[in-house]
Design a protein around this motif. Structure first.
Motif, mmCIF file in Angstrom:
data_model
loop_
_atom_site.group_PDB
_atom_site.id
_atom_site.type_symbol
_atom_site.label_atom_id
_atom_site.label_comp_id
_atom_site.label_asym_id
_atom_site.label_seq_id
_atom_site.Cartn_x
_atom_site.Cartn_y
_atom_site.Cartn_z
ATOM 1 N N PHE A 1 68.259 1.253 13.492
ATOM 2 C CA PHE A 1 69.259 1.686 12.524
ATOM 3 C C PHE A 1 70.514 2.037 13.303
ATOM 4 O O PHE A 1 70.507 2.059 14.532
ATOM 5 C CB PHE A 1 68.741 2.878 11.707
ATOM 6 C CG PHE A 1 68.372 4.070 12.555
ATOM 7 C CD1 PHE A 1 67.146 4.119 13.215
ATOM 8 C CD2 PHE A 1 69.252 5.128 12.721
ATOM 9 C CE1 PHE A 1 66.813 5.216 14.018
ATOM 10 C CE2 PHE A 1 68.927 6.221 13.517
ATOM 11 C CZ PHE A 1 67.692 6.252 14.159
ATOM 12 N N ALA B 1 68.749 12.524 3.881
ATOM 13 C CA ALA B 1 69.812 13.008 4.777
ATOM 14 C C ALA B 1 70.696 11.836 5.203
ATOM 15 O O ALA B 1 70.223 10.870 5.780
ATOM 16 C CB ALA B 1 69.210 13.683 5.995
ATOM 17 N N VAL B 2 71.980 11.950 4.882
ATOM 18 C CA VAL B 2 72.908 10.881 5.243
ATOM 19 C C VAL B 2 73.531 11.173 6.604
ATOM 20 O O VAL B 2 73.912 10.283 7.341
ATOM 21 C CB VAL B 2 74.031 10.783 4.193
ATOM 22 C CG1 VAL B 2 74.957 9.610 4.491
ATOM 23 C CG2 VAL B 2 73.450 10.640 2.807
ATOM 24 N N ARG C 1 63.735 3.886 16.428
ATOM 25 C CA ARG C 1 62.616 4.822 16.262
ATOM 26 C C ARG C 1 61.490 4.074 15.575
ATOM 27 O O ARG C 1 61.698 3.449 14.540
ATOM 28 C CB ARG C 1 63.014 6.040 15.402
ATOM 29 C CG ARG C 1 64.084 6.893 16.033
ATOM 30 C CD ARG C 1 64.404 8.138 15.210
ATOM 31 N NE ARG C 1 65.640 8.738 15.694
ATOM 32 C CZ ARG C 1 66.247 9.772 15.134
ATOM 33 N NH1 ARG C 1 65.723 10.339 14.059
ATOM 34 N NH2 ARG C 1 67.371 10.241 15.640
ATOM 35 N N GLY D 1 77.822 18.761 17.185
ATOM 36 C CA GLY D 1 78.093 17.396 16.734
ATOM 37 C C GLY D 1 77.185 16.996 15.595
ATOM 38 O O GLY D 1 76.387 17.803 15.100
ATOM 39 N N LEU E 1 75.618 10.237 11.672
ATOM 40 C CA LEU E 1 75.554 9.745 10.289
ATOM 41 C C LEU E 1 74.841 8.399 10.304
ATOM 42 O O LEU E 1 75.119 7.567 11.164
ATOM 43 C CB LEU E 1 76.995 9.619 9.821
ATOM 44 C CG LEU E 1 77.401 8.986 8.512
ATOM 45 C CD1 LEU E 1 78.800 9.505 8.166
ATOM 46 C CD2 LEU E 1 77.429 7.487 8.544
ATOM 47 N N GLU F 1 59.337 4.468 13.368
ATOM 48 C CA GLU F 1 58.847 5.208 12.206
ATOM 49 C C GLU F 1 58.227 4.228 11.235
ATOM 50 O O GLU F 1 58.380 3.016 11.366
ATOM 51 C CB GLU F 1 60.019 5.910 11.513
ATOM 52 C CG GLU F 1 60.703 6.931 12.393
ATOM 53 C CD GLU F 1 61.664 7.792 11.605
ATOM 54 O OE1 GLU F 1 61.187 8.660 10.869
ATOM 55 O OE2 GLU F 1 62.881 7.593 11.726
ATOM 56 N N ARG G 1 65.430 21.266 12.135
ATOM 57 C CA ARG G 1 65.752 19.897 12.517
ATOM 58 C C ARG G 1 64.619 19.322 13.361
ATOM 59 O O ARG G 1 63.820 20.052 13.929
ATOM 60 C CB ARG G 1 67.074 19.875 13.282
ATOM 61 C CG ARG G 1 68.218 20.510 12.509
ATOM 62 C CD ARG G 1 68.973 19.519 11.641
ATOM 63 N NE ARG G 1 69.551 18.490 12.453
ATOM 64 C CZ ARG G 1 69.280 17.178 12.305
ATOM 65 N NH1 ARG G 1 68.470 16.755 11.373
ATOM 66 N NH2 ARG G 1 69.847 16.284 13.091
ATOM 67 N N ARG H 1 64.747 4.083 5.873
ATOM 68 C CA ARG H 1 64.160 4.431 7.171
ATOM 69 C C ARG H 1 63.757 3.151 7.873
ATOM 70 O O ARG H 1 62.904 2.408 7.391
ATOM 71 C CB ARG H 1 62.951 5.334 6.970
ATOM 72 C CG ARG H 1 62.463 5.929 8.277
ATOM 73 C CD ARG H 1 61.601 7.118 8.042
ATOM 74 N NE ARG H 1 60.271 6.701 7.634
ATOM 75 C CZ ARG H 1 59.316 7.535 7.225
ATOM 76 N NH1 ARG H 1 59.559 8.824 7.150
ATOM 77 N NH2 ARG H 1 58.140 7.069 6.891
ATOM 78 N N TYR H 2 64.375 2.901 9.007
ATOM 79 C CA TYR H 2 64.180 1.637 9.704
ATOM 80 C C TYR H 2 63.852 1.905 11.162
ATOM 81 O O TYR H 2 64.007 3.022 11.651
ATOM 82 C CB TYR H 2 65.445 0.775 9.567
ATOM 83 C CG TYR H 2 65.864 0.663 8.116
ATOM 84 C CD1 TYR H 2 65.130 -0.125 7.229
ATOM 85 C CD2 TYR H 2 66.923 1.408 7.614
ATOM 86 C CE1 TYR H 2 65.457 -0.180 5.889
ATOM 87 C CE2 TYR H 2 67.262 1.368 6.271
ATOM 88 C CZ TYR H 2 66.525 0.576 5.415
ATOM 89 O OH TYR H 2 66.834 0.531 4.087
ATOM 90 N N ALA I 1 73.594 14.434 9.795
ATOM 91 C CA ALA I 1 72.967 15.689 10.184
ATOM 92 C C ALA I 1 73.354 16.057 11.611
ATOM 93 O O ALA I 1 73.656 15.188 12.424
ATOM 94 C CB ALA I 1 71.450 15.558 10.080
ATOM 95 N N TYR J 1 80.830 7.937 18.810
ATOM 96 C CA TYR J 1 80.121 6.701 19.176
ATOM 97 C C TYR J 1 79.602 6.050 17.906
ATOM 98 O O TYR J 1 79.478 6.689 16.863
ATOM 99 C CB TYR J 1 78.950 6.992 20.136
ATOM 100 C CG TYR J 1 77.991 8.036 19.609
ATOM 101 C CD1 TYR J 1 78.158 9.379 19.974
ATOM 102 C CD2 TYR J 1 76.964 7.715 18.732
ATOM 103 C CE1 TYR J 1 77.316 10.350 19.476
ATOM 104 C CE2 TYR J 1 76.119 8.681 18.224
ATOM 105 C CZ TYR J 1 76.302 10.001 18.599
ATOM 106 O OH TYR J 1 75.468 10.969 18.078
ATOM 107 N N TYR K 1 74.264 22.626 19.993
ATOM 108 C CA TYR K 1 73.253 22.529 21.058
ATOM 109 C C TYR K 1 73.882 23.077 22.331
ATOM 110 O O TYR K 1 74.159 22.370 23.275
ATOM 111 C CB TYR K 1 72.760 21.085 21.214
ATOM 112 C CG TYR K 1 73.847 20.032 21.294
ATOM 113 C CD1 TYR K 1 74.465 19.552 20.157
ATOM 114 C CD2 TYR K 1 74.262 19.533 22.525
ATOM 115 C CE1 TYR K 1 75.475 18.598 20.235
ATOM 116 C CE2 TYR K 1 75.253 18.582 22.621
ATOM 117 C CZ TYR K 1 75.858 18.118 21.474
ATOM 118 O OH TYR K 1 76.863 17.178 21.565
ATOM 119 N N THR L 1 72.852 11.707 21.310
ATOM 120 C CA THR L 1 73.365 12.974 21.845
ATOM 121 C C THR L 1 72.923 13.160 23.304
ATOM 122 O O THR L 1 73.735 13.511 24.170
ATOM 123 C CB THR L 1 72.884 14.156 20.976
ATOM 124 O OG1 THR L 1 73.229 13.877 19.624
ATOM 125 C CG2 THR L 1 73.523 15.458 21.404
#
Ligand code: HAM
Length: 442
Positions: free
Chosen positions: A125, A280-281, A113, A303, A306, A115, A258, A121-122, A283, A107, A287, A85
């Motif tokens: 991704f 969460a698939v 990330r 926006g 996914l 994490e 968020r 969670r990768y 979100a 896009y 803004y 974003t």
């Protein structure tokens, strides 16, 4: 033997055997984007680090703990994008895309990330995202939600549920932050360490805690709805009406906050119970201040993004439980397998060279044929075994001279055709014969 290097933790290879489902998902995402008049935008994977620090918020987990930051040779701080974003807003401002114009953009690409990796969670991704610039009213919030709902329908995904909330204006958020700081400040001893840290910097995120004692406190925390101004309330109620009209079921979750600071007003998440903790698939939210805060003219925006890994995993689990695996087999890499009648494996003979010539000729005849050329000769029955294993519909067997008037042999390979004899056919008639006799997977 040299040591085998492994991929970086949390950054996964996608192997040919997994790719069919990805292609199917990506094709639907693109098609749905186009169906709502959104245009594709591609931004770089690397940006100046401060773009994200300033956009996502310097006290967020993403910026504090998860960004891959490095200095380039001029010692400029760069970052691998943790989301897109901020990049899309930068690109719009940089290229004047919002000057007296509205934009609907989508896009698709990798994000990064750092994490702790776990299922869903990768560290690298992929996200598909849409961003709509220039519409302040909730019609556009409803549009992006309808767009996401259409993605689930097109992919036949079940078990995803929409949760929505509104975070209010920046002033509302400021007042609410203060109320949360007062409330949680009184119970500091009962808070977990992360939440104590967030108390001063990002108290809204405490509402997201998964620690039991903190969750018990959260249950009695002040309610954001008491801090909303009339305009925000009106927009949120209108959005709920629009979703009812669209027959799009949703739950209002007043605790939905968020992990990125740029949101004002509507926020939402599509969640599932099928993916464990990473539920969460998809979100996103509004803004409305970000374009202006990043140096553009004031421009409302909404926006979502996914997560493709989660989407693909959800589909895989669903299809497995439906015993519907046939749906997703990779298409065979070949329609036609071209080989030669030569036993000599060590040199390139005229016969093996003609394999490439015939393959090229067939590709010229129809750009959609998928053709595998067999190099290196070998025993005919071994070559035919390879041909069958490739999944090709049939084998073309060339001989020494790929001359137009010379014959080649064609053998149908699929089990249903096993009893059919070889056809002998002149090379210059082969392409036309194939067209008449077979329809190919595209
Ligand atoms: P986000 O909630 O940070 O929002 O990410 C959106 C989605 O990306 C998540 O719901 C999840 O499906 C996927 N995702 C996030 N992190 C990971 C990860 N480490 N591994 C796998 N999947 C992940 C954003 O990124 C915002 N830019 C969304 C947005 C667009 N808001 C407005 N416009």
């Amino acid at each position: 033997m040299a040591q085998k290097l492994q991929s970086v933790r949390g950054m996964n290879d996608l192997l040919p055997s997994q790719i069919a489902r990805w292609h199917r998902v990506e094709a639907v995402l693109r098609a749905v984007g186009w169906a709502y008049g959104y245009q594709e935008i591609r931004t770089p994977m690397v940006e100046q680090a401060e773009l994200f620090t300033q956009s996502i918020g310097d006290q967020t987990d993403i910026v504090q703990k998860e960004m891959y930051i490095f200095a380039d040779r001029e010692r400029q701080q760069l970052a691998l994008r943790p989301e897109a974003t901020a990049s899309v807003v930068r690109a719009c401002n940089q290229h004047g895309l919002l000057h007296n114009a509205q934009q609907r953009l989508w896009y698709l690409g990798p994000m990064f990330r750092r994490e702790r990796p776990q299922q869903g969670r990768y560290r690298q991704f992929h996200q598909f995202g849409v961003e709509a610039f220039g519409w302040a009213e909730p019609d556009m919030d409803a549009e992006v939600l309808r767009l996401s709902a259409r993605i689930w329908r097109r992919l036949q995904v079940r078990d995803v549920h929409l949760q929505i909330n509104t975070l209010g204006s920046p002033q509302n958020q400021q007042a609410y932050r203060q109320a949360l700081q007062d409330y949680f400040g009184k119970h500091r001893q009962q808070l977990d360490a992360d939440s104590v840290r967030r108390l001063d910097t990002n108290p809204l995120r405490i509402l997201d805690s998964k620690v039991a004692d903190t969750m018990a406190l959260v249950a009695d925390a002040p309610d954001l709805r008491l801090f909303l101004d009339d305009e925000i309330r009106r927009r949120f109620e209108r959005l709920c009406e629009l979703l009812h009209q669209a027959e799009l079921p949703f739950t209002v979750n007043p605790r939905l906050v968020r992990g990125l600071d740029y949101y004002t007003g509507t926020v939402f998440e599509w969640v599932t119970e099928q993916l464990g903790a990473q539920n969460a698939v998809c979100a996103g939210g509004r803004y409305d201040r970000l374009v202006e805060n990043r140096g553009g003219h004031a421009c409302p925006a909404v926006g979502f993004a996914l997560g493709l890994e989660r989407m693909v995993e959800l589909l895989r689990a669903q299809e497995e439980s439906d015993d519907n695996a046939a749906n997703v087999t990779n298409s065979a890499p070949a329609d036609i397998y071209v080989l030669s009648v030569t036993e000599n494996k060590s040199v390139t003979t005229e016969a093996t060279a003609s394999v490439a010539t015939v393959s090229e000729m067939l590709r010229d005849a129809d750009a959609d044929y998928k053709i595998i050329a067999h190099y290196g000769g070998g025993k005919l029955n071994k070559q035919m075994k390879r041909a069958a294993a490739s999944g090709a519909r049939f084998a073309v067997i060339t001989n020494a001279d790929a001359h137009a008037a010379n014959p080649v042999q064609v053998k149908k390979l699929h089990a249903a055709d096993a009893q059919q004899p070889m056809h002998t056919i002149n090379l210059n008639a082969l392409a036309a014969w194939l067209k008449d006799n077979f329809s190919f997977s595209k």
